[in-house]
Design a protein around this motif. Structure first.
Motif, PDB file in Angstrom:
ATOM      1  N   GLU A  39       0.863  -1.184   0.000  1.00 11.05           N
ATOM      2  CA  GLU A  39       0.000   0.000   0.000  1.00 11.05           C
ATOM      3  C   GLU A  39       0.900   1.234   0.000  1.00 11.05           C
ATOM      4  O   GLU A  39       1.790   1.350   0.835  1.00 11.05           O
ATOM      5  N   SER A  48     -11.604   3.633   0.228  1.00  6.92           N
ATOM      6  CA  SER A  48     -12.379   2.842   1.194  1.00  6.92           C
ATOM      7  C   SER A  48     -12.766   3.610   2.447  1.00  6.92           C
ATOM      8  O   SER A  48     -13.853   3.401   2.992  1.00  6.92           O
ATOM      9  N   GLU A 323     -14.421   7.930  -6.803  1.00 10.80           N
ATOM     10  CA  GLU A 323     -14.698   6.494  -6.895  1.00 10.80           C
ATOM     11  C   GLU A 323     -14.634   6.125  -8.370  1.00 10.80           C
ATOM     12  O   GLU A 323     -14.912   6.968  -9.233  1.00 10.80           O
ATOM     13  N   ILE A 353     -17.463  -1.819  -0.895  1.00  9.86           N
ATOM     14  CA  ILE A 353     -17.494  -2.274   0.492  1.00  9.86           C
ATOM     15  C   ILE A 353     -18.487  -3.425   0.623  1.00  9.86           C
ATOM     16  O   ILE A 353     -18.183  -4.476   1.178  1.00  9.86           O
ATOM     17  N   LEU A 354     -19.663  -3.215   0.035  1.00 13.65           N
ATOM     18  CA  LEU A 354     -20.683  -4.252   0.206  1.00 13.65           C
ATOM     19  C   LEU A 354     -20.326  -5.532  -0.523  1.00 13.65           C
ATOM     20  O   LEU A 354     -20.831  -6.601  -0.201  1.00 13.65           O
TER      21      LEU A 354
HETATM   22  C1  LIG Z   1     -18.759   9.057  -1.317  1.00 10.84           C
HETATM   23  C2  LIG Z   1     -18.630   7.576  -1.471  1.00 10.84           C
HETATM   24  C3  LIG Z   1     -19.533   6.743  -0.845  1.00 10.84           C
HETATM   25  C4  LIG Z   1     -19.446   5.361  -1.005  1.00 10.84           C
HETATM   26  N1  LIG Z   1     -20.348   4.550  -0.382  1.00 10.84           N
HETATM   27  C5  LIG Z   1     -20.275   3.216  -0.514  1.00 10.84           C
HETATM   28  C6  LIG Z   1     -21.182   2.344   0.159  1.00 10.84           C
HETATM   29  O1  LIG Z   1     -22.056   2.790   0.874  1.00 10.84           O
HETATM   30  N2  LIG Z   1     -21.072   1.002  -0.013  1.00 10.84           N
HETATM   31  C7  LIG Z   1     -20.118   0.486  -0.829  1.00 10.84           C
HETATM   32  O2  LIG Z   1     -20.075  -0.742  -0.979  1.00 10.84           O
HETATM   33  N3  LIG Z   1     -19.233   1.287  -1.469  1.00 10.84           N
HETATM   34  C8  LIG Z   1     -19.279   2.621  -1.337  1.00 10.84           C
HETATM   35  N4  LIG Z   1     -18.380   3.441  -1.966  1.00 10.84           N
HETATM   36  C9  LIG Z   1     -17.400   2.824  -2.855  1.00 10.84           C
HETATM   37  C10 LIG Z   1     -16.264   2.175  -2.106  1.00 10.84           C
HETATM   38  O3  LIG Z   1     -15.688   3.126  -1.249  1.00 10.84           O
HETATM   39  C11 LIG Z   1     -15.233   1.655  -3.101  1.00 10.84           C
HETATM   40  O4  LIG Z   1     -15.856   0.883  -4.095  1.00 10.84           O
HETATM   41  C12 LIG Z   1     -14.209   0.805  -2.420  1.00 10.84           C
HETATM   42  O5  LIG Z   1     -13.650   1.494  -1.345  1.00 10.84           O
HETATM   43  C13 LIG Z   1     -13.123   0.408  -3.397  1.00 10.84           C
HETATM   44  O6  LIG Z   1     -12.146  -0.289  -2.684  1.00 10.84           O
HETATM   45  P1  LIG Z   1     -10.755  -0.584  -3.346  1.00 10.84           P
HETATM   46  O7  LIG Z   1     -10.017  -1.404  -2.400  1.00 10.84           O
HETATM   47  O8  LIG Z   1     -10.984  -1.102  -4.715  1.00 10.84           O
HETATM   48  O9  LIG Z   1     -10.112   0.853  -3.587  1.00 10.84           O
HETATM   49  P2  LIG Z   1      -9.293   1.800  -2.609  1.00 10.84           P
HETATM   50  O10 LIG Z   1      -9.872   1.856  -1.260  1.00 10.84           O
HETATM   51  O11 LIG Z   1      -9.131   3.101  -3.307  1.00 10.84           O
HETATM   52  O12 LIG Z   1      -7.920   1.066  -2.493  1.00 10.84           O
HETATM   53  C14 LIG Z   1      -6.909   1.149  -3.491  1.00 10.84           C
HETATM   54  C15 LIG Z   1      -5.592   1.389  -2.805  1.00 10.84           C
HETATM   55  O13 LIG Z   1      -4.539   1.281  -3.745  1.00 10.84           O
HETATM   56  C16 LIG Z   1      -3.531   2.135  -3.308  1.00 10.84           C
HETATM   57  N5  LIG Z   1      -2.597   2.409  -4.402  1.00 10.84           N
HETATM   58  C17 LIG Z   1      -2.835   3.164  -5.514  1.00 10.84           C
HETATM   59  N6  LIG Z   1      -1.716   3.221  -6.250  1.00 10.84           N
HETATM   60  C18 LIG Z   1      -0.775   2.487  -5.611  1.00 10.84           C
HETATM   61  C19 LIG Z   1       0.568   2.173  -5.901  1.00 10.84           C
HETATM   62  N7  LIG Z   1       1.168   2.676  -6.975  1.00 10.84           N
HETATM   63  N8  LIG Z   1       1.233   1.393  -5.032  1.00 10.84           N
HETATM   64  C20 LIG Z   1       0.623   0.894  -3.928  1.00 10.84           C
HETATM   65  N9  LIG Z   1      -0.646   1.173  -3.604  1.00 10.84           N
HETATM   66  C21 LIG Z   1      -1.337   1.950  -4.448  1.00 10.84           C
HETATM   67  C22 LIG Z   1      -4.286   3.373  -2.868  1.00 10.84           C
HETATM   68  O14 LIG Z   1      -3.516   4.166  -1.997  1.00 10.84           O
HETATM   69  C23 LIG Z   1      -5.496   2.765  -2.203  1.00 10.84           C
HETATM   70  O15 LIG Z   1      -5.378   2.670  -0.807  1.00 10.84           O
HETATM   71  C24 LIG Z   1     -18.433   4.812  -1.811  1.00 10.84           C
HETATM   72  C25 LIG Z   1     -17.503   5.671  -2.421  1.00 10.84           C
HETATM   73  C26 LIG Z   1     -17.593   7.024  -2.254  1.00 10.84           C
HETATM   74  C27 LIG Z   1     -16.597   7.899  -2.923  1.00 10.84           C
END
Ligand SMILES: Cc1cc2nc3c(=O)[nH]c(=O)nc-3n(C[C@H](O)[C@H](O)[C@H](O)COP(=O)(O)OP(=O)(O)OC[C@H]3O[C@@H](n4cnc5c(N)ncnc54)[C@H](O)[C@@H]3O)c2cc1C
Length: 815
Positions: A39, A48, A323, A353-354
């Motif tokens: 990360e 997230s 997002e 998340i879900l």
């Molecule tokens: C306002 C809002 C409300 C939401 N509400 C909901 C909800 O109610 N329910 C739901 O299910 N979803 C919801 N979502 C969506 C949800 O937050 C995302 O779909 C989810 O968090 C995606 O998770 P992820 O692990 O794919 O991405 P992320 O959490 O973005 O994780 C990706 C990670 O990769 C890391 N990264 C990027 N580049 C590099 C690199 N070069 N080297 C190492 N690490 C790197 C980043 O730092 C990041 O931590 C919401 C989103 C928003 C914006």
């Protein structure tokens, strides 16, 4: 954090959001110990951390519902396992409808709930207000209550998943930015980071909205684009009691969640704000975007309409976070077609998340075994065409994508943004004939033709839509006279070389070692005997074959073929999709029409069913394939693309007095449905075997040697068939079927429809679906039950049959 990174690992996960942590958790659960997660900031710092945390179980499709149901179950247990609280609670959800059409949509969801055994109550406006006294019940025509839905704390849940992964041996490194990726020989090799390189066997990219650019480092396509996504949180409000269900007011573009005495109002507005990733700072940790009250005004006004107390509520926080969204609003999961052992889990369209737990489990199974262990075809990364990483396309589509999540999910709803992308050579001609185009894999395709004076545009509904009578006429023309389709978007691959036959024999369930000029309908199976691809294989020469598949499966099927052909085989594979246009000429007058435009002999003796010939036609040449997807006499003409225009004109002119009519994809669907021809992605999938699908006739266990999936099929042959594809026809002419409607036998749910259409020749809606029975789905089971199909919470009588309702003996195709 200060630990040195290892120089080698079995599996490296990139990204410490909910998804990366869940995959680490599930991989270690499967016994993988050498799992590294990198990360660049700290866990959850990407998207997230600021999710609203809604956890719903019932989604638009079977696969998505399975993933989300598992998430809710796991989040409930995670604290007991890891000692880390998740904040998960089942406060229920309350989808509401402001229109009767939306209520129909909700009732269809309730029906799906019955199939999945997810409790759902259908509520009147008064009952909605009883559940949520702050709602103005005059705004709604009804709603649902889903008690098992809930909400979770996204940070705590991610941390619990990470803790569970660590407890079983995964190593998580924060402040470890990935700076490069390397492949060799078509497979992953090295992850480069700020803190050194890691040689690895497998990479799992979970980089959230940064995934597109990270994947591009190694030539992998990840078509996603970020959008601004917003919610506001109020100060504590009177009447907001703990455990209020989450309101989903899709007609008002909002969801409303109780949060420690406050309300959180989140938006899925119709036109969102795309956000190019380069507009974000390089170090975007726990970052927020500027407030935009102008943009939020529409959803907020709708929220106030529904919950008037919001009008005077004090807003404490406006959260605007990025997002990522995908062109079809579905996740991007699986092994990348371009690089072996490079897995992607990204593009969560505000559902990360879900679905994180379900996705984590499904991905871990796939990474560990090399194959998905459930039907993930709708979210498979291999569904995308190369053009879909184009940033202008993605940006424009994203404007629409976010809003589509809350828009009416009309049957046949077409996207409106980023069109046109791909047009066949006949496009202008079809347009001049009043075609109404739909979009598939970027192709503009004629779905139906409006008569003169009628605008070729959809009027969506859950019942019969405006095109219903026109498609009926197209259908009738094909059955009674002759119809011509433009199916040029078919994906076509030429497989050539001395080892072509041998390799195709290994890939196909049917015997393709046939004489030159024969066409074989076959499936390509996975090791579990599931249907990976549904294709025709035509032998054009000793060493030359054409494999033809649906437009939507161009990349998916080509990847499967390339991956499974022996690397040392003397075979070339060329995608010839653009080189040939395809005009199927179908119906009892097809022979007469073709004889007017070609000197070839189209008689049964000279040109039997299941064969192909190169023919002269007009001033050109074409390959004519005597096959059908509509159940009538006919030929599919494969015409070099630059020749197709004049040949189309000639066929049209010569066909006039034979009653020729242009027909589109809706007619095709109706024709194939009542004839019982399966559609991959609906009726058949990697989770269904040919035996279950009633396609045993296309598998040759006796006449040929080994092929992929053979052992699995042999193992199953002697066992009772506990699920089996059955044809259904409604007893009354009115009900309309689409897909996913529950099937009842003697009052008990035994399955759901995989596809539904209107059978104009049989005079009722028809559908297919798998019936399930632990003792075996025998002919008696099918014939002796009393069947009903549930449509929007109402049951209608249906007739079940193992044979199709139209021409079960297939006499018409051999006329
Ligand atoms: C306002 C809002 C409300 C939401 N509400 C909901 C909800 O109610 N329910 C739901 O299910 N979803 C919801 N979502 C969506 C949800 O937050 C995302 O779909 C989810 O968090 C995606 O998770 P992820 O692990 O794919 O991405 P992320 O959490 O973005 O994780 C990706 C990670 O990769 C890391 N990264 C990027 N580049 C590099 C690199 N070069 N080297 C190492 N690490 C790197 C980043 O730092 C990041 O931590 C919401 C989103 C928003 C914006």
């Amino acid at each position: 954090m200060s630990d040195a990174l290892p120089s080698q690992a079995e599996i490296v996960i990139i990204g410490g959001g909910a998804i990366g942590c869940s995959i680490a958790y599930h991989l270690t659960k499967l016994g993988h110990k050498d799992v590294i997660l990198l990360e660049r900031g700290t866990l959850t710092c990407g998207t997230s951390w600021h999710a609203a945390g809604l956890v719903m179980q019932l989604r638009a499709t079977h696969t998505m519902t399975e993933l989300c149901r598992y998430s809710a179950d796991l989040y409930e247990k995670l604290e007991a396992e890891t000692g880390q609280a998740t904040g998960f609670r089942r406060s229920g959800s309350l989808p509401v409808a402001r229109t009767s059409a939306r209520m129909t949509e909700l009732k269809r969801l309730a029906s799906l709930g019955r199939y999945f055994d997810v409790p759902v109550d259908i509520l009147s406006p008064a009952e909605v207000a009883e559940r949520y006294p702050l709602i103005d019940s005059k705004q709604v025509v009804g709603g649902l209550f889903i008690p098992g839905d809930g909400q979770t704390n996204p940070i705590d849940t991610t941390m619990a998943l990470a803790k569970g992964a660590r407890m079983r041996g995964a190593r998580i490194f924060e402040r470890a930015r990935v700076t490069g990726l390397e492949a060799a020989g078509g497979a992953v090799k090295t992850v480069r980071t700020e803190r050194g390189d890691i040689a690895c066997d497998k990479i799992v990219l979970c980089g959230g909205l940064w995934s597109r650019d990270l994947a591009a480092m190694v030539g992998v396509n990840v078509p996603l684009f970020a959008s601004e996504h917003m919610y506001v949180t109020t100060a504590p409000m009177e009447g907001v009691r703990p455990n209020l269900p989450v309101i989903r007011d899709t007609d008002g573009y909002v969801y409303i969640k109780e949060d420690a005495g406050k309300l959180l109002v989140g938006a899925f507005e119709p036109a969102c704000k795309p956000l190019p990733v380069e507009n974000l700072p390089a170090q975007f940790e726990f970052g927020e975007l500027p407030e935009d009250w102008d943009h939020f005004a529409l959803p907020m006004s709708k929220a106030i309409e529904l919950v008037p107390a919001l009008e005077t509520a004090q807003i404490r926080h406006f959260l605007n976070g990025p997002e990522s969204f995908t062109p079809d609003n579905k996740f991007i999961l699986g092994e990348a077609p371009e690089v072996r052992n490079f897995f992607v889990a990204a593009g969560f369209n505000s559902q990360g998340i879900l679905s994180a737990a379900g996705v984590g489990r499904a991905m871990a199974d796939w990474i560990s075994s090399g194959e998905p262990q459930m039907d993930l075809s709708e979210v498979d990364i291999a569904r995308f065409a190369r053009f879909q990483v184009n940033r202008r396309y993605l940006r424009e589509r994203t404007t629409e994508s976010l809003g589509l999540l809350y828009a009416m999910h009309w049957p046949f709803r077409q996207v409106e943004s980023a069109r046109p992308v791909r047009q066949g050579a006949l496009h202008e001609r079809l347009k001049a004939r009043n075609a109404c185009f739909g979009e598939t894999a970027g192709w503009e395709r004629a779905n139906w033709y409006a008569p003169a004076g009628v605008t070729p545009a959809y009027e969506y509904a859950y019942g019969r839509q405006n095109w219903f009578p026109y498609v009926g006429e197209e259908h009738k023309a094909v059955r009674e006279r002759v119809g011509m389709f433009d199916l040029s978007s078919f994906a076509k691959f030429q497989i050539e070389g001395p080892d072509a036959e041998r390799e195709l024999q290994r890939l196909c369930g049917n015997n393709v070692a046939v004489p030159v000029g024969r066409i074989v309908y076959t499936q390509m199976l996975n090791s579990r005997g599931g249907i990976q691809a549904d294709v025709t294989v035509s032998r054009l020469g000793e060493d030359r074959f054409w494999v033809v598949t649906a437009a939507a499966n161009q990349v998916r099927d080509l990847t499967w073929i390339r991956r499974n052909i022996d690397g040392a085989a003397r075979v070339t594979i060329v995608d010839i999709t653009s080189a040939y246009s395809v005009l199927p000429v179908m119906g009892p007058n097809a022979r007469k029409l073709l004889a007017r435009v070609s000197p070839a002999d189209f008689g049964n003796a000279a040109f039997p069913f299941g064969t192909l010939q190169q023919i002269e036609i007009g001033y050109g040449m074409a390959h004519a394939l005597r096959v059908t997807y509509v159940g009538e006499l006919g030929w599919e003409l494969y015409i070099p693309t630059e020749f197709v225009g004049p040949i189309f004109d000639l066929l049209e002119a010569e066909g006039r007095d034979l009653g020729l009519r242009l027909a589109g994809y809706h007619a095709l669907d109706s024709l194939r449905s009542e004839k019982g021809y399966r559609h991959w992605g609906h009726d058949i999938s990697p989770a269904d075997t040919p035996f279950e699908a009633g396609l045993g006739f296309a598998v040759d266990l006796e006449g040929k040697g080994d092929f992929i999936g053979r052992a699995a099929l042999e193992g199953r042959k002697s066992q009772p068939m506990t699920r089996r594809l059955v044809h259904f026809r409604m007893q009354e002419p009115e009900p309309v079927l689409f897909h996913d409607e529950p099937i009842y036998r003697d009052g008990r749910i035994v399955g759901r429809l995989t596809s539904g259409s209107y059978g104009y020749s049989v005079g009722a809606a028809v559908g297919m679906g798998y019936a399930e029975c632990a003792d075996g789905v025998t002919a008696d089971f099918v014939e002796q039950g009393s069947y009903e199909i549930e449509i929007a919470a109402e049951r209608f009588p249906a007739i079940a049959s193992l044979r199709p309702f139209y021409d079960p003996a297939s006499t018409r195709v051999r006329l």
